[in-house]
Design a protein around this motif. Sequence first.
Motif, PDB file in Angstrom:
ATOM      1  N   GLU A   1       0.840  -1.197   0.000  1.00  0.00           N
ATOM      2  CA  GLU A   1       0.000   0.000   0.000  1.00  0.00           C
ATOM      3  C   GLU A   1       0.873   1.244   0.000  1.00  0.00           C
ATOM      4  N   ALA A   2       0.434   2.229  -0.744  1.00  0.00           N
ATOM      5  CA  ALA A   2       1.113   3.526  -0.766  1.00  0.00           C
ATOM      6  C   ALA A   2       0.077   4.610  -0.566  1.00  0.00           C
ATOM      7  N   GLU A   3       0.382   5.550   0.329  1.00  0.00           N
ATOM      8  CA  GLU A   3      -0.481   6.703   0.539  1.00  0.00           C
ATOM      9  C   GLU A   3       0.195   7.929  -0.064  1.00  0.00           C
ATOM     10  N   VAL A   4      -0.465   8.549  -1.022  1.00  0.00           N
ATOM     11  CA  VAL A   4       0.105   9.709  -1.713  1.00  0.00           C
ATOM     12  C   VAL A   4      -0.852  10.892  -1.560  1.00  0.00           C
ATOM     13  N   ASP A   5      -0.351  12.099  -1.891  1.00  0.00           N
ATOM     14  CA  ASP A   5      -1.128  13.294  -1.562  1.00  0.00           C
ATOM     15  C   ASP A   5      -1.896  13.918  -2.714  1.00  0.00           C
ATOM     16  N   THR A   6      -1.846  13.332  -3.909  1.00  0.00           N
ATOM     17  CA  THR A   6      -2.649  13.876  -5.013  1.00  0.00           C
ATOM     18  C   THR A   6      -3.294  12.733  -5.789  1.00  0.00           C
TER      19      THR A   6
ATOM     20  N   TYR B   1       3.782  -4.865 -13.548  1.00  0.00           N
ATOM     21  CA  TYR B   1       3.636  -6.144 -12.849  1.00  0.00           C
ATOM     22  C   TYR B   1       2.329  -6.874 -13.160  1.00  0.00           C
ATOM     23  N   GLY B   2       1.472  -6.261 -13.952  1.00  0.00           N
ATOM     24  CA  GLY B   2       0.241  -6.945 -14.333  1.00  0.00           C
ATOM     25  C   GLY B   2      -0.756  -7.092 -13.209  1.00  0.00           C
ATOM     26  N   VAL B   3      -0.687  -6.217 -12.212  1.00  0.00           N
ATOM     27  CA  VAL B   3      -1.601  -6.274 -11.066  1.00  0.00           C
ATOM     28  C   VAL B   3      -2.442  -5.006 -11.074  1.00  0.00           C
ATOM     29  N   ARG B   4      -3.749  -5.148 -10.820  1.00  0.00           N
ATOM     30  CA  ARG B   4      -4.622  -3.977 -10.803  1.00  0.00           C
ATOM     31  C   ARG B   4      -4.887  -3.565  -9.352  1.00  0.00           C
ATOM     32  N   PRO B   5      -4.350  -2.427  -8.919  1.00  0.00           N
ATOM     33  CA  PRO B   5      -4.530  -2.009  -7.528  1.00  0.00           C
ATOM     34  C   PRO B   5      -5.909  -1.405  -7.273  1.00  0.00           C
ATOM     35  N   GLU B   6      -6.249  -1.311  -5.993  1.00  0.00           N
ATOM     36  CA  GLU B   6      -7.438  -0.589  -5.565  1.00  0.00           C
ATOM     37  C   GLU B   6      -7.032   0.845  -5.251  1.00  0.00           C
ATOM     38  N   LEU B   7      -7.928   1.776  -5.518  1.00  0.00           N
ATOM     39  CA  LEU B   7      -7.698   3.182  -5.171  1.00  0.00           C
ATOM     40  C   LEU B   7      -8.734   3.593  -4.137  1.00  0.00           C
ATOM     41  N   ALA B   8      -8.275   4.316  -3.118  1.00  0.00           N
ATOM     42  CA  ALA B   8      -9.186   4.755  -2.059  1.00  0.00           C
ATOM     43  C   ALA B   8      -8.808   6.150  -1.598  1.00  0.00           C
ATOM     44  N   ARG B   9      -9.821   6.904  -1.170  1.00  0.00           N
ATOM     45  CA  ARG B   9      -9.606   8.245  -0.624  1.00  0.00           C
ATOM     46  C   ARG B   9      -9.552   8.118   0.900  1.00  0.00           C
ATOM     47  N   ILE B  10      -8.542   8.763   1.526  1.00  0.00           N
ATOM     48  CA  ILE B  10      -8.337   8.656   2.976  1.00  0.00           C
ATOM     49  C   ILE B  10      -8.315  10.048   3.588  1.00  0.00           C
ATOM     50  N   GLN B  11      -8.986  10.186   4.716  1.00  0.00           N
ATOM     51  CA  GLN B  11      -8.934  11.447   5.447  1.00  0.00           C
ATOM     52  C   GLN B  11      -7.779  11.390   6.432  1.00  0.00           C
ATOM     53  N   GLY B  12      -6.857  12.351   6.337  1.00  0.00           N
ATOM     54  CA  GLY B  12      -5.691  12.362   7.214  1.00  0.00           C
ATOM     55  C   GLY B  12      -6.074  12.627   8.657  1.00  0.00           C
ATOM     56  N   SER B  13      -5.196  12.210   9.565  1.00  0.00           N
ATOM     57  CA  SER B  13      -5.430  12.441  10.992  1.00  0.00           C
ATOM     58  C   SER B  13      -4.099  12.640  11.685  1.00  0.00           C
TER      59      SER B  13
ATOM     60  N   SER C   1      -0.763  14.018  12.775  1.00  0.00           N
ATOM     61  CA  SER C   1       0.199  14.928  12.145  1.00  0.00           C
ATOM     62  C   SER C   1      -0.034  15.060  10.645  1.00  0.00           C
ATOM     63  N   ARG C   2      -0.823  14.122  10.076  1.00  0.00           N
ATOM     64  CA  ARG C   2      -1.106  14.166   8.643  1.00  0.00           C
ATOM     65  C   ARG C   2      -2.538  14.642   8.439  1.00  0.00           C
ATOM     66  N   GLU C   3      -2.677  15.927   8.185  1.00  0.00           N
ATOM     67  CA  GLU C   3      -4.006  16.479   7.966  1.00  0.00           C
ATOM     68  C   GLU C   3      -4.311  16.526   6.475  1.00  0.00           C
ATOM     69  N   GLY C   4      -5.580  16.739   6.167  1.00  0.00           N
ATOM     70  CA  GLY C   4      -5.974  16.837   4.773  1.00  0.00           C
ATOM     71  C   GLY C   4      -6.389  15.499   4.203  1.00  0.00           C
ATOM     72  N   GLU C   5      -6.431  15.432   2.890  1.00  0.00           N
ATOM     73  CA  GLU C   5      -6.917  14.249   2.191  1.00  0.00           C
ATOM     74  C   GLU C   5      -5.759  13.529   1.524  1.00  0.00           C
ATOM     75  N   TYR C   6      -5.791  12.207   1.598  1.00  0.00           N
ATOM     76  CA  TYR C   6      -4.762  11.389   0.964  1.00  0.00           C
ATOM     77  C   TYR C   6      -5.435  10.330   0.102  1.00  0.00           C
ATOM     78  N   PHE C   7      -4.612   9.701  -0.740  1.00  0.00           N
ATOM     79  CA  PHE C   7      -5.126   8.719  -1.673  1.00  0.00           C
ATOM     80  C   PHE C   7      -4.283   7.457  -1.553  1.00  0.00           C
ATOM     81  N   ALA C   8      -4.949   6.325  -1.326  1.00  0.00           N
ATOM     82  CA  ALA C   8      -4.258   5.056  -1.129  1.00  0.00           C
ATOM     83  C   ALA C   8      -4.283   4.235  -2.400  1.00  0.00           C
ATOM     84  N   VAL C   9      -3.126   3.673  -2.714  1.00  0.00           N
ATOM     85  CA  VAL C   9      -3.008   2.721  -3.821  1.00  0.00           C
ATOM     86  C   VAL C   9      -2.679   1.385  -3.154  1.00  0.00           C
ATOM     87  N   ARG C  10      -3.603   0.416  -3.242  1.00  0.00           N
ATOM     88  CA  ARG C  10      -3.493  -0.790  -2.423  1.00  0.00           C
ATOM     89  C   ARG C  10      -3.569  -2.046  -3.281  1.00  0.00           C
TER      90      ARG C  10
END
Length: 323
Positions: free
Chosen positions: A46-51, A66-78, A80-89
Amino acid sequence: MSLTADVKAELVAIRDPRPTVRVAELTALLRFAGGLHSIAGRVAVEAEVDTPDLARRTARDIAEIYGVRPELARIQGSGSREGEYFAVRVVDGGETLARQTGLLDIRRRPVRGLPNKLTTGSRDDLAAVWRGAFLASGSLSEPGRSASLEVACPTGEAGMALVGAAHRIGVAAKAREVRGVPRVVIREAEAIRGMLLAIGATQTAAEWDQLRQRREVRAGVNRLVNFDDANLRRSAQAAVAACARVERALEILGEEVPAHLKQAGELRLAHRDASLDELGHHAEPPLTKDAVAGRIRRLLAMADKRAEQDGVPGTEAAVPAGS
């Protein structure tokens, strides 16, 4: 946009077709943006990125390489990490992906630093490692005393691997810990510019360098202004002190002051802000600045000697405090 956002926007647009470069960048991004997790007993990457642009680009690279299809999700920061983040899982096939990228070793243990194949790659591969790490958790501050290019690291070992990669590129970087978070920091202005160019942020590097040059010029002007102000203050204080001593000297000597010394003293008092050279031009007949200085010096010395003989305060006693 902030400088950090400018750099990331520029880096996201880079599409290097070389396989080793793409793998190096993607692996570093996954390592520095999150890495490995355990979900329902399975290894997930999993990777959490900011845009959203970076999230979509990361997902596309994982699928293409790699031929793998990841899931994308929107995450609300909490916290020390405020704002919105995006997870690639990646959960299904996550362990395979972790092995392929080198985030898991052959014994299924998470790699604490970076895979060896990345840190021993070509200069372009090493630049791609830095590009991926910066996209994941990098920041760039404005030029000045506290200027820095930084990358927050998941572990101290990952930080040391990033330092080694920077040195192999030819850029001096240091590992440090800030509030419990390992970081790799580049502070020297030319090194910051060099790393921006190396990872492909050429436009931001040019803008950053122009901003730095403008600030250096402005700082130089401010230093000159402050220097001139300090000189003016010192000159004014010296003039006040000189006039006070001359007044006291004429008072001590009274009628006994020689005419030529009295003339020099009165010139000093009549033209308090004038230079010695200007005082000489006001004299009748005109005098050189050395002649004026010599006469004032003898006036003060004569008055101080008389004051000592009479047991009264000399000319220095007339100088105001702080002058």
